[in-house]
Structure formats: structure tokens, C-alpha cells
Design a protein around this motif. Structure first.
Motif, PDB file in Angstrom:
ATOM      1  N   ILE A 168      65.414  30.709 -16.391  1.00 31.43           N
ATOM      2  CA  ILE A 168      64.547  30.600 -15.215  1.00 31.43           C
ATOM      3  C   ILE A 168      64.404  29.124 -14.883  1.00 31.43           C
ATOM      4  N   THR A 169      64.725  28.759 -13.656  1.00 30.69           N
ATOM      5  CA  THR A 169      64.600  27.367 -13.219  1.00 30.69           C
ATOM      6  C   THR A 169      63.938  27.339 -11.854  1.00 30.69           C
ATOM      7  N   GLY A 170      63.522  26.138 -11.450  1.00 28.90           N
ATOM      8  CA  GLY A 170      62.975  25.996 -10.111  1.00 28.90           C
ATOM      9  C   GLY A 170      61.804  25.045 -10.049  1.00 28.90           C
ATOM     10  N   ASP A 171      61.207  24.998  -8.865  1.00 30.68           N
ATOM     11  CA  ASP A 171      60.048  24.138  -8.604  1.00 30.68           C
ATOM     12  C   ASP A 171      58.795  25.003  -8.655  1.00 30.68           C
ATOM     13  N   PHE A 172      57.968  24.791  -9.687  1.00 30.83           N
ATOM     14  CA  PHE A 172      56.779  25.611  -9.875  1.00 30.83           C
ATOM     15  C   PHE A 172      55.532  24.950  -9.318  1.00 30.83           C
ATOM     16  N   ASN A 173      55.631  23.658  -8.951  1.00 30.62           N
ATOM     17  CA  ASN A 173      54.480  22.928  -8.406  1.00 30.62           C
ATOM     18  C   ASN A 173      53.257  23.032  -9.306  1.00 30.62           C
ATOM     19  N   LEU A 174      53.478  22.992 -10.610  1.00 29.17           N
ATOM     20  CA  LEU A 174      52.411  22.925 -11.608  1.00 29.17           C
ATOM     21  C   LEU A 174      52.600  21.642 -12.416  1.00 29.17           C
ATOM     22  N   HIS A 175      51.536  20.923 -12.666  1.00 24.38           N
ATOM     23  CA  HIS A 175      51.594  19.649 -13.391  1.00 24.38           C
ATOM     24  C   HIS A 175      51.601  19.934 -14.889  1.00 24.38           C
ATOM     25  N   VAL A 176      52.725  20.379 -15.391  1.00 24.14           N
ATOM     26  CA  VAL A 176      52.798  20.756 -16.807  1.00 24.14           C
ATOM     27  C   VAL A 176      52.704  19.538 -17.718  1.00 24.14           C
ATOM     28  N   ASP A 177      52.880  18.344 -17.145  1.00 27.33           N
ATOM     29  CA  ASP A 177      52.749  17.131 -17.951  1.00 27.33           C
ATOM     30  C   ASP A 177      51.294  16.702 -18.100  1.00 27.33           C
ATOM     31  N   LYS A 178      50.401  17.342 -17.389  1.00 29.00           N
ATOM     32  CA  LYS A 178      48.987  16.963 -17.386  1.00 29.00           C
ATOM     33  C   LYS A 178      48.210  17.919 -18.283  1.00 29.00           C
ATOM     34  N   ASP A 179      47.729  17.412 -19.415  1.00 29.97           N
ATOM     35  CA  ASP A 179      47.046  18.258 -20.395  1.00 29.97           C
ATOM     36  C   ASP A 179      45.743  18.831 -19.855  1.00 29.97           C
ATOM     37  N   SER A 180      45.115  18.131 -18.903  1.00 32.09           N
ATOM     38  CA  SER A 180      43.823  18.582 -18.394  1.00 32.09           C
ATOM     39  C   SER A 180      43.946  19.636 -17.305  1.00 32.09           C
ATOM     40  N   ASP A 181      45.145  19.935 -16.868  1.00 28.44           N
ATOM     41  CA  ASP A 181      45.343  20.931 -15.811  1.00 28.44           C
ATOM     42  C   ASP A 181      45.238  22.324 -16.424  1.00 28.44           C
ATOM     43  N   ALA A 182      44.183  23.052 -16.038  1.00 29.04           N
ATOM     44  CA  ALA A 182      43.916  24.367 -16.633  1.00 29.04           C
ATOM     45  C   ALA A 182      45.005  25.375 -16.270  1.00 29.04           C
ATOM     46  N   HIS A 183      45.477  25.350 -15.019  1.00 32.71           N
ATOM     47  CA  HIS A 183      46.501  26.314 -14.588  1.00 32.71           C
ATOM     48  C   HIS A 183      47.825  26.063 -15.313  1.00 32.71           C
ATOM     49  N   ALA A 184      48.189  24.776 -15.471  1.00 31.69           N
ATOM     50  CA  ALA A 184      49.422  24.467 -16.186  1.00 31.69           C
ATOM     51  C   ALA A 184      49.324  24.883 -17.648  1.00 31.69           C
ATOM     52  N   LYS A 185      48.159  24.666 -18.247  1.00 38.67           N
ATOM     53  CA  LYS A 185      47.969  25.051 -19.642  1.00 38.67           C
ATOM     54  C   LYS A 185      48.067  26.560 -19.807  1.00 38.67           C
ATOM     55  N   GLU A 186      47.479  27.301 -18.878  1.00 40.53           N
ATOM     56  CA  GLU A 186      47.557  28.763 -18.933  1.00 40.53           C
ATOM     57  C   GLU A 186      49.001  29.238 -18.753  1.00 40.53           C
ATOM     58  N   PHE A 187      49.721  28.548 -17.893  1.00 42.38           N
ATOM     59  CA  PHE A 187      51.115  28.899 -17.647  1.00 42.38           C
ATOM     60  C   PHE A 187      51.973  28.686 -18.901  1.00 42.38           C
ATOM     61  N   LEU A 188      51.790  27.545 -19.569  1.00 42.07           N
ATOM     62  CA  LEU A 188      52.554  27.262 -20.786  1.00 42.07           C
ATOM     63  C   LEU A 188      52.201  28.225 -21.906  1.00 42.07           C
ATOM     64  N   ASN A 189      50.924  28.603 -21.994  1.00 42.82           N
ATOM     65  CA  ASN A 189      50.527  29.586 -22.999  1.00 42.82           C
ATOM     66  C   ASN A 189      51.194  30.942 -22.748  1.00 42.82           C
ATOM     67  N   LEU A 190      51.328  31.295 -21.446  1.00 43.64           N
ATOM     68  CA  LEU A 190      52.003  32.538 -21.103  1.00 43.64           C
ATOM     69  C   LEU A 190      53.465  32.509 -21.563  1.00 43.64           C
ATOM     70  N   HIS A 192      54.691  30.737 -23.988  1.00 43.12           N
ATOM     71  CA  HIS A 192      54.733  30.755 -25.445  1.00 43.12           C
ATOM     72  C   HIS A 192      54.526  32.170 -25.978  1.00 43.12           C
ATOM     73  N   CYS A 193      53.596  32.905 -25.381  1.00 40.56           N
ATOM     74  CA  CYS A 193      53.327  34.271 -25.829  1.00 40.56           C
ATOM     75  C   CYS A 193      54.526  35.198 -25.598  1.00 40.56           C
ATOM     76  N   MET A 194      55.270  34.960 -24.529  1.00 40.48           N
ATOM     77  CA  MET A 194      56.430  35.800 -24.205  1.00 40.48           C
ATOM     78  C   MET A 194      57.709  35.272 -24.849  1.00 40.48           C
ATOM     79  N   ASP A 195      57.580  34.232 -25.706  1.00 36.99           N
ATOM     80  CA  ASP A 195      58.714  33.651 -26.430  1.00 36.99           C
ATOM     81  C   ASP A 195      59.714  32.970 -25.506  1.00 36.99           C
ATOM     82  N   PHE A 196      59.234  32.451 -24.364  1.00 36.76           N
ATOM     83  CA  PHE A 196      60.065  31.649 -23.476  1.00 36.76           C
ATOM     84  C   PHE A 196      59.849  30.177 -23.804  1.00 36.76           C
ATOM     85  N   THR A 197      60.867  29.368 -23.621  1.00 29.74           N
ATOM     86  CA  THR A 197      60.812  27.945 -23.944  1.00 29.74           C
ATOM     87  C   THR A 197      61.027  27.123 -22.685  1.00 29.74           C
ATOM     88  N   GLN A 198      60.133  26.126 -22.478  1.00 21.92           N
ATOM     89  CA  GLN A 198      60.251  25.205 -21.341  1.00 21.92           C
ATOM     90  C   GLN A 198      60.798  23.885 -21.872  1.00 21.92           C
TER      91      GLN A 198
END
Length: 961
Positions: A168-190, A192-198
Motif C-alpha cells: 500500500i502506497t500513496g499520500d495519506f496527508n497524516l503527519h506520521v513524523d509528529k509524535d503529538s499528532d493523535a490521528h497519526a498515532k492512531e493510524f500507526l497503531n492500526l 501495527h495491530c494488523m501486522d502491516f509495516t510502514q
């Protein structure tokens, strides 16, 4: 002497029969594939930059987001895709921005996957077939991700359960580099739970944010670099997939000569110094001496060189000025990356724009010239449009080797041997054919020797095809024909005079050709043997054909209802006769039963002794019969693929495939079949090996159906006696008439394959003879090709596009359109819609504009008038004795009982009919009615050419008045 061409590049394989050991097939396996993902922010003006990006970085797949493409997506993506790469894209609809696309190598065998759509993000998906891997490109607009996490989790759960390898690739417009971003953190946790690697950890946007991601499941992935390409505010992410293994197609090895004008001049100089052989000599010696002389001369100036063809396709339109512009782009890019100055970045972008415009112009000019130069060669046109639309860019084929060639030869031989063995078992009581029945008062004992003028005419009519057994390229032989004329004249006349066909011309080179690109290349049944014979053999055959045809026509020996390979006969004239008879039956309230007989490899199973007896019975004797015996016997073939070949095998039956005389000899071989059918009073018509029977029946008339069935059994017995196999599985039966009456007749034909529609010589016949399925098929196929042409229209000139329109659209509208005569205009409305759409695509006019001025400007006759044009042309030929006799018999000249002014006006009798539906649509009614409506001066046109010109002008004025 004719001038040589400035440069001739000639691809030629080895001339001698190979006798070498089998070579192993080298397959290159790559475990690392190069990918990239980029937010392009409008691909419209960056297509050629993307094209170069793929080539420069040797990418196997490029994934794009924010393409901003709508209906123009196919055109732009075609420009962005290098040769042998295919594209996929998502449909944006009415949305602003967005749009995703992917460009991947055709060797991946990509397949579009349809997944559920979501409101918070857009995507498109496809899969690689070997091994199975799902690839998804995602774009999420930069808006609050209120429902994105929920929808994306549903999306992951669906694909997680179905696919073991996911990218899966593309532009997600989520600041995954920003630890304080709640939506990005929730996205990365999702993930991890589904065993996908970013995998992306670097900034991918000009503002230092990580917005573009590479996510995998079940794959080993590594991001190699993230580079600012100066084409967008996003960076390009280059990454590798290492768990994907594929096999490259084996490299092809060919033997090639390079012939320039200087080489051609040296070639002739050597021949000037070579002494001519002294006559008299045998025909075989003359041919061998001539071939050896040419072979040694061409080997001295342009020897065969072995060359391995590169698997990487090159763009032929990239000339030196284009390469110079590319070098300027590279210098500007290096300077910008070194200094990081904005001014140098702007210079780099300007150089990229110049390069993109230049390559687009060069590409347009290349394909326009290619189409115009080959406007009369459908094969080149189809190949060109396929390459432009990325269709069939990776054609499957089997790797060439001596062992494979040997297997093909065994397969082709065993198929014919199996048929003949089966027929030997089936042979029963022989038919008492009276050969003398066909014996004419005149006999043909010897040929007339040709002079230089006659041979020159024959030579000019032959197509310049080259066989592997030819000593020099045919194009070179045609260029210097005047120099070779004396020797060629001696060879031809000596063959005619002695009744000997040279042994050097009896070997055929067979190439296996895959029937369709989507068929399994490992199944030999999916291949068609394409036979090629030496060019000089066709010159002798053509000379014989002219004299033999004159004898047959003079003595009226041809079967009246055989339309194959005869002057003024065609599939259309055959079908016009059949449809006219069936419509007359329907007009008389009778049903028609049409039987389409299918033969298995008919040309290849012809028995030589039977054929020679048939010729003898037709009055062929003396030197002529001796020549045909020499022509048919002691023939051979071998299979060739690239530089590999099989052994040489003998041919003991069949007429030579790829020859000029073969079709005519087959027609004469089938000559007695007409009498077998006439004994039963059944109507029939043949086109080469396609024979069809038809008979008028009433629902309660069992005798007619029984007569037809007995006729089919007698045909099968006659064919078995003549080593021809009737294929029962492919023989089709069609009952034509009203539905309630058809069922009664169909119940009596249970032992045969009955259908509601059958394909007859390329035309779909239906059980009601309304040709609705045929019209639908033309419309469907036409719009498919029109869609492909519209995709490439922006980079083709008007003239070259019109050539494609005539080759792909008009040719289909005109093929056998005389059968549509008399149909209501509402029934052919879809054909007119297809022509209108073609005119709009060609002229780039909008759908709201009136079509009449467009058709008038193109000088295109509307569909109904094109039908009338074809019908009137057939009537003219029949009226003046230029058409088939079976059509001329339907045209009755009007002869009043007393002298009137209308006596010499060329009018025809219009027969009376019962129904408007069928009777008035028949050729025998519709044709004379149209003919009588023409002006007297038009009906009295002197030649066919003059009549066609005047008729088109007349109908054009009538259509647009």
C-alpha cells in the motif's frame, strides 16, 4: 538501372539449413524490483518527465497520486508510459484534485482488482500474478480525518484476509513524523495491530513532513532514497521489494545484414565480374548457380552477423537533438543539486519543459509518418495502434530452441497423419466420379514462353516478401531487377518448357504463430503454422497461374458457386447470393435451414494422386501435367524460430501453403463436390474450404429435411474418399424463420449443433435474419477501437488519424454492408452513431455540434448511403458482365414488348414481392429499384472507376442536399 535506396536495414536469418546442437534457454531471474511513489500534483504537463523518470531509474513500477486527470487520463498516461509498460488509474468523477495511477511492466501480468469504495479516501488496486501480490495506491485529501481511521481499518481487514502479500502506497496527508499528532498515532497503531509495516522515516514534503507512505504486509521492503525531483512539492520515494521473483523473457538471437547504398553498389560490382553460366543446363542447375552467385556476392559485402536483441525497448523517435536536450536537463539538474539555489531550480524546470515539448513533438511526427507510410498495410497499422495504447505489449511466446522447433514439426506432421489415418479407416464405397464429365474440348499440353515485358509485369505484381531461403533480400532483388532480368527469364522459361519445377523452391520455412496473445504458449494446439516459400518460386507460380486461369475461364471449368480466390468474387458476393435466396424463401412463407460445414486442415490433407487425376480429367496433359507433378511432389518443410530450426521433413500430401497456385488447385480438387450436392437438389455455396448448404422447408415438410440429412451423409462419404475430414463438432445448423415454426424443424435436427446465431464468413447470421447481432457486434468492436484511437488522438496528425479511422472503423462499417440493404433506418442507427463518433474524434468536435457539416467536410457518406453505394456497384458489375454469374442471373434487363424511348436506358426488371420485411430487402428487388432511380448518364458510365466516382458524387449531393 533503378537507383538504390539511401539506406536499407535488412533483418535476415541464416540461409542454409541449420544442423547444430540444441542450445539451452537462459532465463534471468531477478529477486529485487524497483518501485517508486510520487505525488505528482497534475500529470497533465509532466507526462514525458515521468516517462524519463521511469527509464532513468529503471523502475519496474511507478505509483502516482494527485494526477488531477479526468477523461484525458488514458492519453496522458500513454505518454507517461515507456514502451512495454502498462498503466492503471482511478476515476475521479467530478472531484477536484486527487486521482491515482500506476505504471508497471507488462511482464508482471497485472490485473485490475475492484475493491469497495470509501468516502474518506480514494484508491485503485491491481495484482501481480506470479506470485500473487496486491498493490494499492491511496490518496487521502488534506481534510480532518473524521471517519478515515474507521474506513481504513475496514479496508485493511478485507484485504488482510484475502491476500498474503500486500503493498500500500500513496499520500495519506497524516503527519506520521509528529509524535503529538493523535490521528497519526492512531493510524500507526492500526497498522501495527494488523501486522502491516510502514517503511518511510524521512520527510516527503517540501515543508519537512512525512505524508507519503510505503506500507507492506508479507513483503521485504527497503526505502533506498527520498529525492526532490523538482516537479512537485512532494518528494519521490524510491524503494525495493525483495520477496518478489519473476523470470525475464529469454533474449532473442537473430542474424542480420546491414545493407547501405555503398554496399548495394559493391554487390553489383561483384556480380559484374562474375561470369554467367553457359546454356544449356538443367533447371535445377540454373537455379542453384543463380542462388550461389547472389549468396557469395552478398556475403562478401554484407555478411550475416549474429546479434542478440535487447530486451529493453528503445524509443525510435529519440534522435540526436532530443538526446542533446536531455543532456542539458541533466547538466541543469546537477548544477541545481550542487548549489541548491532557487534560480538554478527554475532553470532546471524550464529545461525539463523544453525537453518534454520536444519529445512530444518528435513522437507525434514519428507515429504520424509511420501510419501514413503504411496506410495500405493493416498489419503495421494494427501493430502501431497496439503499441500506442499499450495493448498486448508483452506478447507471450515460447523460447526458441532446436528442440522446440523439432517438437513443433512433429506436432504439425502428426496432426495431418492422424487425420489421414482416420480417413483411411472410414473409407467406404467410392463414388463413381466421371472425370470425363469435366473434360473440355480444349486441352492444355504446353505453356507459352514469356517475354521480358510479361515477366516484368509478373515481377512487379508480387509482394516483396523475403524467405529465409532467399539468397538476398527481395527488396534488393527488386531494386536491381533489370540486371537480373535475363537470368530470371531463362529460369522461368526453362521451367515452363521442360515441365520441371526447381527442387530448390520446394522447401517451405514454417514459423509457429500464436493465434491469440492470451492463449497458453506452451500448448502447441494454440499455434498456427505460417509457411513461407522462396520469392523466385512465386514468380514461376504467378506465370503459370496466368496461363492456367485463362484456360479454365475459357472452358468454363470453375464451379459456379465457388467464390474463393476468384476474380470479381468475394465473401460479400457469396453472402449476397445466400441472403437473397433465404429472403426469397421467407417472402414465400417458407423457412430456411442453413448448414455450415467445417473441414479439418483441408488444404494440408489433399491427396496428390487424386489431384493429378482431377487435372488430367480437366484436359491437362503433356508438359503442363508433368510440370504440376513436379510442382506437387518431393516437397519438404522445416520449422524455424529465430536462429533455431528443426530437421527437414518430407511432405507427401496437401497443396503448398503460402503458395500462389495452392488455392486454385484446392478449388479444382473440390470441383466434384458440387455435383454430389446437386444430386439431392440442395442449394449450396463455397468459399475455399467453407461450404454451406441451405434449403427451403415448410414446418410439416419432413421430406426436405431428410433430403438435406442424406446430402450431408453423402458429402461426408465423398470427403472421406478424397482424404478430407468433415468436423462434426464444428458443423453448425441455423433455422431461419418465425419462432413458432422453427421449433418444429429444430426437433428434426437433434443430431446436429443448432444455434440461434452463427458466424458465416465473418458475418453473424441470426434465426430471424434481421442482422441485429451483426450490427451490435460491429458497433461494439468499432467503439472499442474508437476508444483506443481517441486515447492517442492528441499526438497524431489529422491525416494519420483518418488513416486509422478508415482501417479500424470504416472497414468494419463497409464489410458486407450490402447484406443490410432494405433494413429500416432505425436498425442501422447504431452504425450511424459509430460513424458520427468517429468523425467527432477525428475532427475534435464536441458532441453538441451538428454532425452533418462534419461528415460533409470529411466527404464521408452516411451509413445508409454507403450501403446503397455498395449495392449499386454490385448491380453495375452484374449489368456489364463484371460480376459473378450467380449474381448476374438475378439481374434482368428491362425489354419492353414494343419499341419505346426507355428501351436503351439500361433499366432493370423489378420483381414482385409479397412482404416488405423480406422481399423488398432482397438484392434482386432492392438493387434494381435503386438502379432504376439513377440518372441515365450515370447508368451508362464507361468503366467501373468512372461509375464509382460519379456515383459517390451523386449520393453525396443526395445525402447533404
Amino acid at each position: 538501372m533503378r537507383s538504390t535506396r539511401s539506406t536499407i536495414r535488412y533483418l535476415h536469418h541464416i540461409h542454409t539449413l541449420p544442423d547444430k546442437k540444441d542450445k539451452s534457454i537462459h532465463l534471468h531471474t531477478h529477486t529485487v524490483l524497483n518501485f517508486a511513489v510520487l505525488n505528482i500534483r497534475s500529470l497533465l504537463n509532466k507526462s514525458f518527465i515521468v516517462n524519463e523518470l521511469i527509464l532513468d531509474n529503471n523502475l519496474d513500477c511507478l505509483l502516482l497520486t494527485e494526477t488531477w486527470l479526468g477523461a484525458d487520463a488514458p492519453v496522458v498516461l500513454t505518454e507517461a508510459s515507456p514502451l512495454n509498460l502498462n498503466f492503471l488509474f482511478s476515476t475521479r468523477g467530478d472531484k477536484k484534485g486527487g486521482g491515482t495511477a500506476s505504471i508497471a511492466r507488462g511482464s508482471f501480468a497485472t490485473k485490475t482488482i475492484t475493491l469497495h469504495s470509501y468516502s474518506s479516501f480514494e484508491h485503485h488496486a491491481f495484482s501481480f500474478n506470479s506470485p500473487s501480490i496486491l498493490c494499492v495506491t491511496v490518496y487521502r485529501p488534506p481534510k480532518p480525518p473524521s471517519c478515515f481511521i474507521q474506513e481504513f481499518s475496514e479496508f485493511l481487514s478485507v484485504i488482510h484476509s484475502k491476500y498474503s502479500r500486500v503493498l500500500i502506497t500513496g499520500d495519506f496527508n497524516l503527519h506520521v513524523d509528529k509524535d503529538s499528532d493523535a490521528h497519526a498515532k492512531e493510524f500507526l497503531n492500526l497498522l501495527h495491530c494488523m501486522d502491516f509495516t510502514q517503511h518511510v522515516t524521512q520527510p516527503t514534503h517540501g515543508r519537512g513532513r512525512t505524508l507519503d507512505l510505503v506500507i507492506t504486509y508479507g513483503l521485504s521492503c527497503s526505502v533506498s532514497s527520498v529525492v526532490d525531483m523538482a516537479v512537485s512539492d512532494h518528494y519521490c520515494i524510491f524503494f525495493n521489494i525483495t520477496s518478489f521473483t519473476r523470470q525475464e523473457a529469454p533474449a532473442r538471437t537473430v542474424r542480420k545484414r546491414y545493407i547501405t547504398s555503398d554496399v548495394a553498389a559493391n554487390f553489383i560490382n561483384i556480380l559484374h565480374q562474375t561470369p554467367a553460366h553457359i546454356l544449356p543446363a538443367s533447371c535445377d542447375f540454373m537455379v542453384e548457380h543463380f542462388n550461389n552467385k547472389l549468396q557469395s556476392a552478398i556475403d562478401a559485402v554484407a555478411p550475416l552477423k549474429t546479434k542478440t536483441l535487447k530486451t529493453k525497448a528503445t524509443a525510435p523517435w529519440k534522435n540526436e537533438p532530443i538526446r542533446a536536450l536531455k543532456r542539458e536537463c541533466r547538466r541543469a539538474e546537477r548544477k541545481w543539486r550542487k548549489t541548491k539555489l532557487t534560480v538554478h531550480c527554475e532553470i532546471f524546470k524550464e529545461q525539463q519543459t523544453r525537453y518534454s515539448h520536444a519529445i512530444k513533438k518528435a513522437r507525434t511526427l514519428h507515429f504520424s509518418n509511420l501510419i501514413l507510410q503504411n496506410k495500405n498495410d493493416p498489419r503495421v497499422l494494427f501493430k502501431t495502434i497496439d503499441s500506442l495504447t499499450k495493448r498486448d505489449s508483452q506478447r507471450s511466446s515460447i523460447a526458441a530452441s532446436d528442440a522446440v522447433c523439432e517438437s513443433f514439426a512433429d506436432h504439425f506432421r502428426s496432426k495431418i497423419n492422424a487425420i489421414r489415418s482416420t480417413l483411411l479407416i472410414q473409407k467406404g464405397v467410392a463414388f463413381n466420379e466421371s472425370i470425363a464429365l469435366y473434360l473440355s474440348e480444349e486441352t492444355l499440353e504446353s505453356f507459352v514462353l514469356v517475354d521480358a515485358v510479361g515477366l516484368g509485369q509478373v515481377f512487379s505484381q508480387l509482394k516483396p516478401t523475403t524467405c529465409l531461403l532467399d539468397p538476398i533480400p527481395t527488396s534488393l532483388l527488386k531494386t536491381f531487377y533489370d540486371f537480373f532480368e535475363f537470368e530470371l527469364l531463362n529460369i522461368v522459361n526453362y521451367s515452363l518448357q521442360t515441365g520441371v519445377f526447381p527442387a530448390a523452391f520446394k522447401t517451405a520455412v514454417v514459423r509457429p504463430l500464436l493465434k491469440k496473445s492470451n492463449l497458453d504458449p506452451n500448448n502447441y494446439n494454440n499455434y498456427r503454422p505460417v509457411s513461407n516459400l522462396p520469392f523466385l518460386s512465386k514468380m514461376i507460380e504467378k506465370t503459370v497461374l496466368i496461363q492456367f486461369n485463362e484456360f479454365l475461364n475459357r472452358n468454363n471449368i470453375f464451379e459456379k458457386y465457388q467464390s474463393g480466390f476468384r476474380t470479381n468474387h468475394s465473401t460479400e458476393t457469396a453472402l449476397v447470393k445466400i441472403v437473397n435466396d433465404i429472403r426469397c424463401n421467407l417472402d414465400c412463407q417458407k423457412l430456411s435451414v442453413l448448414v455450415l460445414l467445417d473441414l479439418s486442415a483441408a488444404f494440408d490433407t489433399v491427396d496428390h494422386s487424386i489431384l493429378l487425376n482431377r487435372l488430367r480429367g480437366l484436359g491437362i496433359s503433356g508438359t503442363v501435367l508433368k510440370w504440376f507433378y513436379s510442382y506437387l511432389t518431393d516437397r519438404s518443410f522445416y520449422v524455424s524460430m529465430d536462429t533455431c530450426s528443426s530437421r527437414v521433413f518430407d511432405i507427401n500430401c496437401g497443396v503448398p501453403q503460402g503458395s500462389i497456385l495452392g488455392p486454385l488447385l484446392f478449388n479444382l480438387y473440390m470441383l466434384p463436390l458440387g455435383d454430389v450436392i446437386r444430386r439431392h437438389g440442395v442449394c449450396f455455396h463455397s468459399y475455399a474450404d467453407d461450404t454451406q448448404l441451405y434449403i427451403a422447408v415448410s414446418p410439416d415438410d419432413e421430406e426436405s429435411v431428410n433430403t438435406l440429412l442424406k446430402c450431408i451423409l453423402d458429402i461426408e462419404s465423398w470427403m472421406a474418399e478424397n482424404f478430407l475430414q468433415l468436423n462434426q463438432d464444428k458443423t453448425e445448423v441455423l433455422v431461419i424463420g418465425s419462432e413458432d415454426k422453427r421449433e418444429i424443424v429444430l426437433s428434426k435436427l437433434k443430431n446436429y449443433k443448432t444455434s440461434q446465431c452463427v458466424r458465416n464468413l465473418g458475418v453473424i447470421f441470426d434465426s430471424e435474419l434481421n442482422f441485429i447481432p451483426q450490427i451490435k457486434n460491429i458497433t461494439k468492436t468499432g467503439f472499442y477501437h474508437l476508444k483506443n484511437i481517441s486515447r492517442v488522438r492528441p499526438f497524431l496528425s489529422l491525416a494519420s488519424t483518418e488513416v486509422l479511422m478508415h482501417a479500424f472503423i470504416t472497414s468494419r462499417l463497409d464489410y458486407c454492408n450490402a447484406l443490410l440493404s432494405g433494413l429500416p433506418r432505425t436498425r442501422i442507427a447504431n452504425l450511424q452513431l459509430l460513424q458520427n463518433s468517429a468523425a467527432r474524434v477525428l475532427t475534435r468536435t464536441r458532441g453538441r455540434e451538428h454532425i452533418t457539416p462534419i461528415l460533409r467536410s470529411l466527404h464521408w457518406l452516411p451509413v445508409q448511403f454507403r450501403i446503397d453505394f455498395k449495392v449499386l456497384l454490385l448491380v453495375y458489375k452484374c449489368f456489364y458482365g463484371l460480376g459473378p454469374s450467380y449474381l448476374s442471373d438475378m439481374i434482368l434487363k428491362y425489354e419492353p414488348s414494343r419499341t419505346l424511348r426507355s428501351s436503351d436506358t439500361g433499366l432493370l426488371v423489378i420483381p414482385k414481392v409479397r412482404t416488405k420485411t423480406y422481399g423488398e430487402a432482397s438484392f434482386s428487388f432492392y438493387g434494381p429499384r435503386l438502379w432504376n432511380s439513377l440518372p441515365d448518364s450515370l447508368r451508362a458510365a464507361e468503366t467501373v472507376h468512372v461509375f464509382k466516382g460519379r456515383l459517390k458524387t451523386y449520393l453525396f449531393n443526395l445525402a447533404f442536399s
